[in-house]
Design an enzyme around this catalytic site. Structure first.
Site, PDB file in Angstrom:
ATOM      1  N   ARG A  68       0.763  -1.285   0.156  1.00 36.42           N
ATOM      2  CA  ARG A  68      -0.139   0.181   0.152  1.00 36.42           C
ATOM      3  C   ARG A  68       1.021   1.265   0.106  1.00 36.42           C
ATOM      4  O   ARG A  68       0.298   2.452  -0.563  1.00 36.42           O
ATOM      5  CB  ARG A  68      -0.855  -0.192   1.355  1.00 36.42           C
ATOM      6  CG  ARG A  68      -2.044   1.346   1.217  1.00 36.42           C
ATOM      7  CD  ARG A  68      -2.874   1.147   3.010  1.00 36.42           C
ATOM      8  NE  ARG A  68      -2.745  -0.310   3.518  1.00 36.42           N
ATOM      9  CZ  ARG A  68      -4.280  -0.806   3.584  1.00 36.42           C
ATOM     10  NH1 ARG A  68      -4.497   0.438   2.997  1.00 36.42           N
ATOM     11  NH2 ARG A  68      -4.630  -1.736   3.334  1.00 36.42           N
ATOM     12  N   CYS A  80     -26.601  -2.632  -7.687  1.00 33.77           N
ATOM     13  CA  CYS A  80     -27.732  -2.892  -6.944  1.00 33.77           C
ATOM     14  C   CYS A  80     -27.394  -3.728  -6.004  1.00 33.77           C
ATOM     15  O   CYS A  80     -27.601  -4.985  -5.685  1.00 33.77           O
ATOM     16  CB  CYS A  80     -28.725  -4.372  -8.363  1.00 33.77           C
ATOM     17  SG  CYS A  80     -30.609  -4.410  -7.635  1.00 33.77           S
ATOM     18  N   GLU A  81     -26.916  -2.723  -4.953  1.00 36.98           N
ATOM     19  CA  GLU A  81     -27.063  -3.196  -3.382  1.00 36.98           C
ATOM     20  C   GLU A  81     -26.657  -1.998  -3.010  1.00 36.98           C
ATOM     21  O   GLU A  81     -25.957  -0.992  -3.253  1.00 36.98           O
ATOM     22  CB  GLU A  81     -25.504  -3.558  -3.123  1.00 36.98           C
ATOM     23  CG  GLU A  81     -25.212  -5.211  -3.536  1.00 36.98           C
ATOM     24  CD  GLU A  81     -25.462  -5.990  -3.143  1.00 36.98           C
ATOM     25  OE1 GLU A  81     -26.211  -5.680  -2.140  1.00 36.98           O
ATOM     26  OE2 GLU A  81     -25.610  -7.519  -3.634  1.00 36.98           O
ATOM     27  N   TYR A 141      -5.153  -2.195  -3.923  1.00 36.86           N
ATOM     28  CA  TYR A 141      -6.388  -2.912  -3.450  1.00 36.86           C
ATOM     29  C   TYR A 141      -7.184  -2.193  -4.285  1.00 36.86           C
ATOM     30  O   TYR A 141      -8.692  -2.237  -3.622  1.00 36.86           O
ATOM     31  CB  TYR A 141      -6.741  -2.793  -1.807  1.00 36.86           C
ATOM     32  CG  TYR A 141      -5.380  -3.315  -1.368  1.00 36.86           C
ATOM     33  CD1 TYR A 141      -5.648  -4.624  -1.293  1.00 36.86           C
ATOM     34  CD2 TYR A 141      -4.600  -2.646  -0.504  1.00 36.86           C
ATOM     35  CE1 TYR A 141      -4.265  -5.361  -0.855  1.00 36.86           C
ATOM     36  CE2 TYR A 141      -3.322  -2.757  -0.296  1.00 36.86           C
ATOM     37  CZ  TYR A 141      -3.100  -4.621   0.024  1.00 36.86           C
ATOM     38  OH  TYR A 141      -2.069  -5.291   0.265  1.00 36.86           O
TER      39      TYR A 141
END
Length: 413
Positions: free
Chosen positions: A274, A341-342, A369
């Protein structure tokens, strides 16, 4: 990595609006200079001791990024056979690869042995036996380190905390001596080092330093038994600034850890991910719909949770800035959401922005990520990726097509 001046936003010398016009949205954009600067910060901090920087491929596995780090003489930390194939395809040296992960298959072990990787970071007693059998069948000796859990609290999100007793990763600290004795007795293993990784997005350097101290104590105990190590692998995990985290420089973060290694001769391996790529990348997206409600306003953009999973997965914060479009809209608070669709498909909550449909937004700190965790949920093609170097932009991954998503599926009989 992003500069906004005179109403225009750039990555290095390239306007983001130009990238969107040429390559569409959603699109990941990376700065080559930011990647190189992040790597060089580690190299400079480690200049006074024998060390190897093994980039954690899982953070972002684009071949161009791997090729760039390989050109800087990086090693690589992998967690799958697929990642090994990527490193090799990008010109990385298998002899600088460490293979971590709790569930290596026998086929992956065979491939890694054949490639000549530097070391397997073994994470269970069972894996020791499997690897010994695989190496024996190949007529080889597999180089190993045990990944030990020092049971140090990394003070991070529980999903990315990996060094506690309750973690699935590594072996318990109090069993490590017996497991090293067992490894010494197995004929097809070569003990090369010891490994530890306590978690990710670490801001406070003290837990990593404490873990290093415990590992060094264990090394000294094992050395007294005649088990000698050529390297100590202290993992990665240094955090980045997403919002207002009090992030240290690489040198200041590593200083307490390196203090625990004073006068030691073993090669030090670190596995940053990262901190090398996170703030070198952004996700460029366009506002499709503005939806004003009684309680909340929604800006529906063309990026979604399948493109950037961290907000939905960790409730993670990414700064979102407007980088082009209308100048007349007034500022309002918006939920920045995608078309998936969430209800969990959000990229940012309660952001104050002056928006109109068609505006471009940049979701920052998305180099780690982001693309690596993206998916095709809702049959959405994954985004394009672009690398910027100075005034040049280069497409380093083209956008997927619907036809490509369907190609591997078989017709019903």
């Amino acid at each position: 990595m992003i500069e906004i001046a005179n109403g225009s936003a750039h990555v290095e010398g390239v306007p983001l609006a130009e990238i969107a016009a040429r390559h569409g949205t959603p699109c990941y954009v990376y700065s080559r200079a930011a990647l190189e600067n992040a790597f060089n910060a580690y190299r400079e901090a480690l200049a006074d001791r024998p060390a190897r920087i093994c980039y954690a491929v899982k953070a972002n596995s684009n071949l161009s990024i791997l090729k760039l780090f390989a050109s800087l003489s990086a090693g690589f930390d992998i967690v799958s056979g697929g990642e090994l194939a990527r490193v090799i395809a990008a010109g990385g040296d298998p002899g600088k690869v460490v293979f971590s992960g709790v569930g290596k298959t026998r086929a992956e072990m065979q491939e890694a042995l054949a490639a000549g990787i530097y070391c397997f970071n073994v994470e269970s007693a069972s894996e020791l036996e499997h690897l010994n059998a695989v190496a024996g069948a190949a007529g080889e000796r597999a180089p190993i380190a045990l990944r030990v859990n020092p049971d140090v609290d990394p003070k991070t999100h529980p999903y990315i905390s990996t060094g506690l007793k309750s973690a699935k990763f590594g072996v318990a600290f109090d069993t490590a001596i017996d497991l090293y004795r067992r490894a010494r007795a197995l004929p097809h293993l070569e003990i090369r080092g010891i490994a530890c990784h306590i978690g990710s997005q670490l801001i406070d350097p003290q837990p990593a330093a404490d873990a290093a101290g415990k590992v060094v104590e264990l090394v000294d105990l094992l050395t007294a038994e005649g088990i000698v190590f050529s390297h100590i692998d202290l993992g990665g995990g240094m955090g980045i600034r997403y919002r207002d985290e009090p992030v240290l420089s690489v040198a200041d973060y590593l200083s307490p850890m390196l203090g625990r290694l004073a006068d030691r001769k073993e090669l030090l391996l670190l596995e940053p991910g990262r901190s090398l790529v996170g703030n070198a990348g952004l996700l460029l997206t366009r506002v499709e719909i503005l939806k004003h409600g009684a309680e909340k306003n929604f800006a529906v953009v063309d990026a979604a949770m399948n493109d950037l999973a961290r907000p939905a997965l960790y409730d993670a914060y990414h700064e979102i800035v407007k980088v082009g479009g209308s100048e007349t809209a007034h500022r309002q608070r918006y939920e920045i959401v995608g078309p998936v669709c969430e209800s969990g498909d959000f990229l940012g909550h309660d952001r104050e922005l002056a928006l109109a449909e068609g505006d471009l937004l940049a979701i920052l700190s998305a180099g780690a990520y982001g693309m690596a965790m993206s998916s095709n949920y809702n049959t959405r093609p994954r985004a394009a990726e672009v690398m910027v170097a100075g005034t040049e932009m280069r497409l380093i991954r083209r956008r997927e097509t619907i036809a490509e998503l369907l190609a591997n599926e078989l017709p019903l009989l």
